[in-house]
Scaffold this motif. Structure first.
Motif, PDB file in Angstrom:
ATOM      1  N   ASP A   1      -7.988  -3.886 -36.057  1.00 53.13           N
ATOM      2  CA  ASP A   1      -8.702  -4.631 -35.022  1.00 53.13           C
ATOM      3  C   ASP A   1      -8.633  -3.896 -33.694  1.00 53.13           C
ATOM      4  O   ASP A   1      -9.620  -3.784 -32.956  1.00 53.13           O
ATOM      5  N   SER A   2      -7.442  -3.360 -33.365  1.00 50.41           N
ATOM      6  CA  SER A   2      -7.231  -2.662 -32.104  1.00 50.41           C
ATOM      7  C   SER A   2      -8.084  -1.397 -32.016  1.00 50.41           C
ATOM      8  O   SER A   2      -8.747  -1.137 -31.000  1.00 50.41           O
TER       9      SER A   2
ATOM     10  N   PHE B   1      -3.614  -5.790 -37.326  1.00 49.65           N
ATOM     11  CA  PHE B   1      -3.793  -5.702 -35.876  1.00 49.65           C
ATOM     12  C   PHE B   1      -4.204  -4.298 -35.457  1.00 49.65           C
ATOM     13  O   PHE B   1      -4.922  -4.125 -34.462  1.00 49.65           O
TER      14      PHE B   1
ATOM     15  N   THR C   1     -11.796  -2.026 -31.701  1.00 52.78           N
ATOM     16  CA  THR C   1     -12.090  -2.410 -30.317  1.00 52.78           C
ATOM     17  C   THR C   1     -12.178  -1.179 -29.436  1.00 52.78           C
ATOM     18  O   THR C   1     -13.080  -1.058 -28.590  1.00 52.78           O
TER      19      THR C   1
ATOM     20  N   MET D   1      -7.029  -3.944 -22.464  1.00 52.77           N
ATOM     21  CA  MET D   1      -7.451  -4.582 -23.707  1.00 52.77           C
ATOM     22  C   MET D   1      -6.425  -4.379 -24.812  1.00 52.77           C
ATOM     23  O   MET D   1      -6.093  -5.320 -25.557  1.00 52.77           O
ATOM     24  N   GLU D   2      -5.882  -3.168 -24.926  1.00 57.73           N
ATOM     25  CA  GLU D   2      -4.903  -2.877 -25.971  1.00 57.73           C
ATOM     26  C   GLU D   2      -3.602  -3.657 -25.748  1.00 57.73           C
ATOM     27  O   GLU D   2      -2.972  -4.117 -26.703  1.00 57.73           O
TER      28      GLU D   2
ATOM     29  N   ASP E   1      -0.428 -10.437 -29.681  1.00 57.17           N
ATOM     30  CA  ASP E   1      -0.376 -11.134 -30.973  1.00 57.17           C
ATOM     31  C   ASP E   1       0.635 -10.461 -31.903  1.00 57.17           C
ATOM     32  O   ASP E   1       1.455 -11.133 -32.540  1.00 57.17           O
ATOM     33  N   ASN E   2       0.545  -9.141 -31.982  1.00 60.37           N
ATOM     34  CA  ASN E   2       1.449  -8.364 -32.827  1.00 60.37           C
ATOM     35  C   ASN E   2       2.893  -8.556 -32.382  1.00 60.37           C
ATOM     36  O   ASN E   2       3.814  -8.733 -33.202  1.00 60.37           O
TER      37      ASN E   2
ATOM     38  N   TYR F   1      -7.628 -16.455 -25.403  1.00 63.20           N
ATOM     39  CA  TYR F   1      -6.539 -16.147 -24.485  1.00 63.20           C
ATOM     40  C   TYR F   1      -6.455 -17.147 -23.346  1.00 63.20           C
ATOM     41  O   TYR F   1      -5.372 -17.395 -22.805  1.00 63.20           O
TER      42      TYR F   1
ATOM     43  N   LYS G   1     -12.975 -13.631 -27.364  1.00 64.74           N
ATOM     44  CA  LYS G   1     -11.533 -13.515 -27.147  1.00 64.74           C
ATOM     45  C   LYS G   1     -11.098 -14.202 -25.856  1.00 64.74           C
ATOM     46  O   LYS G   1      -9.969 -14.681 -25.742  1.00 64.74           O
TER      47      LYS G   1
ATOM     48  N   LEU H   1      -4.385  -7.250 -26.783  1.00 63.79           N
ATOM     49  CA  LEU H   1      -4.448  -7.347 -28.244  1.00 63.79           C
ATOM     50  C   LEU H   1      -3.068  -7.174 -28.873  1.00 63.79           C
ATOM     51  O   LEU H   1      -2.787  -7.722 -29.945  1.00 63.79           O
TER      52      LEU H   1
END
Length: 266
Positions: free
Chosen positions: A161-162, A158, A165, A22-23, A29-30, A234, A230, A26
């Protein structure tokens, strides 16, 4: 809890693997934002800026994990507009009128991302701006300090958000820290290849900017309490990337065919 006892639990390992995936997802995007922004800088500043941006992302994530109570508190309501918005089929509100610090951070980050992506798209489709605009643009993109400030702003969004999560997936801070470190290491390894790929394929730049525009819109929606799965985001990004990959294969095939064709007789 003792670390040996913690990691002797198979459920903890399952949570760690899931959280790492998941990380990493995510972090894409960064990474795309950092790659696009660093490619606007002079050659000698690009790699240094990318590594600095990713390093700052790691520091921010670990720092936020050390203040986990404060992070969870970001979800608490700060103010409520007291408005009655439209409702869905089952009577549930379609968006929220109460806002937390997390909501405001997501909205501000989303607006910044939409503005930045729109600005870069405009520069891409308008190849011959006026001299005044060109001078101002060059003064901005050639300044590594300005790029780093923008990277820090998006790193913060980000990172929040990370970490939120991660908090939702496990309660063990050591597991979160390991997942964050592994994900950022993957970002670091992928940063240079991704940046070079984007630089060598100009059409990919427009696709990546489109991704950033969509991500910014999703962040704004999330800030207003509209949950966008999400998986849909994606899946759309993967499909678009696949179509662009087919276009690239088609262009390369045409170039090879043109190169192998004999010169026409005059």
């Amino acid at each position: 809890m003792d670390l040996m006892a913690l990691f002797s639990d198979p459920a903890v390992w399952a949570a760690l693997v899931t959280l790492i995936v998941m990380e990493v997802v995510l972090g894409i995007d960064n990474l795309v934002f950092i790659s696009i922004l660093s490619n606007k800088l002079p050659e000698q500043d690009r790699q240094k800026t990318r590594r600095l941006g990713i390093g700052l992302a790691l520091i921010m994530r670990l720092g936020l994990l050390l203040t986990i109570g404060w992070i969870i508190g970001l979800k608490a309501e700060v103010f409520n507009l007291g408005l009655v918005g439209p409702v869905g089929e089952h009577g549930e509100p379609m968006f929220e009128t109460s806002f937390s610090w997390k909501d405001m951070i997501l909205i501000a980050g989303g607006l910044f991302l939409v503005w930045k992506a729109t600005k870069e798209i405009h520069h891409t489709v308008d190849p011959a701006p006026t001299h005044d605009v060109m001078d101002a643009k060059n003064a901005t993109i050639n300044n590594a300090g300005a790029a780093i400030v923008q990277i820090i702003l998006l790193d913060l969004v980000f990172s929040v958000d990370s970490i939120l999560t991660a908090v939702g997936m496990t309660e063990h801070v050591p597991v979160m820290m390991i997942a964050v470190v592994v994900a950022v290491m993957v970002m670091l390894l992928a940063s240079d290849p991704l940046a070079h790929f984007i630089e060598k394929n100009p059409t990919v730049v427009m696709l990546a900017l489109g991704f950033l525009l969509m991500i910014g819109t999703v962040l704004i929606a999330e800030g207003f309490g509209v949950h966008v799965p999400k998986g849909y985001i994606y899946a759309a990004m993967a499909f678009s990337a696949m179509v662009e990959g087919l276009n690239m294969l088609s262009r390369n095939a045409h170039k090879k065919k043109a190169a192998q064709s004999p010169d026409p007789q005059i």
